[in-house]
Design a protein around this motif. Structure first.
Motif, PDB file in Angstrom:
ATOM      1  N   TRP A 142       0.961  -1.252  -0.159  1.00 23.59           N
ATOM      2  CA  TRP A 142      -0.031   0.109  -0.022  1.00 23.59           C
ATOM      3  C   TRP A 142       0.988   1.362  -0.140  1.00 23.59           C
ATOM      4  O   TRP A 142       0.360   2.251  -0.442  1.00 23.59           O
ATOM      5  N   THR A 145       1.672   1.868  -3.737  1.00 24.01           N
ATOM      6  CA  THR A 145       0.663   2.318  -4.393  1.00 24.01           C
ATOM      7  C   THR A 145       0.024   3.916  -3.816  1.00 24.01           C
ATOM      8  O   THR A 145      -0.350   4.463  -5.077  1.00 24.01           O
ATOM      9  N   LEU A 146       0.020   4.036  -2.625  1.00 25.94           N
ATOM     10  CA  LEU A 146      -0.292   5.442  -2.504  1.00 25.94           C
ATOM     11  C   LEU A 146       0.704   6.345  -3.028  1.00 25.94           C
ATOM     12  O   LEU A 146       0.374   7.441  -3.564  1.00 25.94           O
ATOM     13  N   ARG A 149       0.230   6.908  -6.906  1.00 23.64           N
ATOM     14  CA  ARG A 149      -0.880   7.518  -7.018  1.00 23.64           C
ATOM     15  C   ARG A 149      -0.575   8.860  -7.061  1.00 23.64           C
ATOM     16  O   ARG A 149      -1.121   9.866  -8.031  1.00 23.64           O
ATOM     17  N   ASP A 152       1.383   9.965  -9.957  1.00 26.77           N
ATOM     18  CA  ASP A 152       0.693  10.046 -11.177  1.00 26.77           C
ATOM     19  C   ASP A 152       0.057  11.284 -11.321  1.00 26.77           C
ATOM     20  O   ASP A 152      -0.349  11.992 -12.382  1.00 26.77           O
ATOM     21  N   ILE A 153      -0.649  11.781 -10.076  1.00 25.07           N
ATOM     22  CA  ILE A 153      -1.500  12.842 -10.139  1.00 25.07           C
ATOM     23  C   ILE A 153      -0.651  14.045 -10.316  1.00 25.07           C
ATOM     24  O   ILE A 153      -1.072  15.277 -11.213  1.00 25.07           O
ATOM     25  N   ARG A 191       9.861   7.842  -9.876  1.00 28.71           N
ATOM     26  CA  ARG A 191       9.411   6.748 -10.621  1.00 28.71           C
ATOM     27  C   ARG A 191      10.586   6.055 -11.123  1.00 28.71           C
ATOM     28  O   ARG A 191      10.596   4.787 -11.267  1.00 28.71           O
TER      29      ARG A 191
END
Length: 315
Positions: A142, A145-146, A149, A152-153, A191
């Motif tokens: 998680w 993932t957090l 995300r 990505d924003i 990334r």
């Protein structure tokens, strides 16, 4: 937008292991092989010469510049309809600007300003991005993932637009420009380091370390991170070129602060707009400096990327 080095596909890990084994057998090493490949690349030499000249000019600006940074030694030669150009007045080989400043001195001092902004903003982006990428690549789940995300924003917003927005919020100062450019580069480094760490986690040496009972933190810091940081170093070199361009763009938009006589390439372009009809060299000269400097960092960064890419080194 900065170019991000893609992770190797297919047999990338096997290629890396094969190259490492070949280096050991030949008595060489990874970095020795990288330098050898750089020496054989003409683009690397060309880029390195440009970067070296830029660094020397920026570092030796107090010695090379004929006049101080904000000096206006040619005010008596300026008229509303005339600005002396290249070679028209003795003592000012590249002419004067609208305020009476020596253009040659402004360009030299501008190199120092661009170097400062480029290095500081890239360092901020590198440190922030590596922290996020390290957390995501180490813990996964998680946490990964957090963080991804959120990244990505941020990446959904164009790089320069994000930098402009941050600089406008923080205020019109050079420090705001550095923070804005650095913050816009954080997702790229995050990334890239995450992808590189995920690739290295499946390598044989990591499996061997796990078999020996080493903890996740020790494996990450002692084995995975040192081997995954290469692409990040390459991206940092490429980001310096983008940072120089972004700094000039923000100054051109009036977000860099400073007085009209401030020596900065983007600000010189700003005040050259109204003088294109009578003194086009005021726009051409700083524009050429920005383009050539960015070209040097890009050529050297691309050559370094090719030299460190296991897919090309294994051939």
């Amino acid at each position: 937008m900065s170019a991000v080095l893609p992770p190797a596909q297919g047999g990338g890990v096997l290629d890396t292991v094969a190259v490492a084994q070949a280096d050991l057998k030949s008595g060489g090493g990874f970095w020795r092989d990288v330098f050898r490949r750089l020496r054989r690349n003409p683009a690397a030499w060309f880029g390195a010469v440009i970067v070296l000249l830029f660094l020397l000019v920026a570092a030796l600006a107090p010695l090379l510049a004929p006049y101080p940074e904000r000096a206006l030694p040619g005010t008596e030669y300026i008229t509303p309809t005339s600005i002396p150009g290249i070679g028209e007045i003795d003592g000012f080989p590249l002419g004067l600007d609208r305020f009476g400043g020596d253009v040659l001195s402004k360009l030299i001092w501008g190199a120092q300003a661009s170097l400062l902004v480029g290095v500081v903003s890239t360092a901020l982006g590198l440190v922030g991005g590596m922290l996020l990428g390290l957390l995501a690549g180490t813990f996964g789940g998680w946490v990964d993932t957090l963080i991804m995300r959120i990244v990505d924003i941020i990446l959904s917003v164009p790089n320069l637009l994000l930098a402009v927005s941050i600089a406008a919020i923080l205020g019109q100062t050079p420090s705001a420009v550095m923070i804005a450019i650095g913050a816009s580069q954080v997702p790229i480094f995050a990334r890239l380091l995450r992808a590189s760490m995920l690739q290295q986690r499946s390598a044989e040496y990591v499996l061997s370390a796990q078999t020996l009972g080493l903890g996740r933190g020790r494996i990450t810091m002692s084995h995975v991170l040192p081997n995954a940081i290469g692409p990040v170093i390459v991206q940092g070199t490429l980001t310096l070129a983008t940072a120089v361009i972004d700094a000039a763009a923000l100054s051109f938009l009036g977000l860099g602060g400073g007085r009209p006589e401030t020596a900065e390439w983007g600000r010189m372009l700003t005040y050259a707009q109204n003088e294109l009809a009578i003194a086009p060299q005021l726009a051409f000269l700083p524009g050429i400096c920005i383009a050539v400097t960015a070209l040097g960092f890009t050529l050297f960064g691309e050559a370094l990327r090719e030299a460190m890419d296991p897919r090309t080194r294994a051939r």
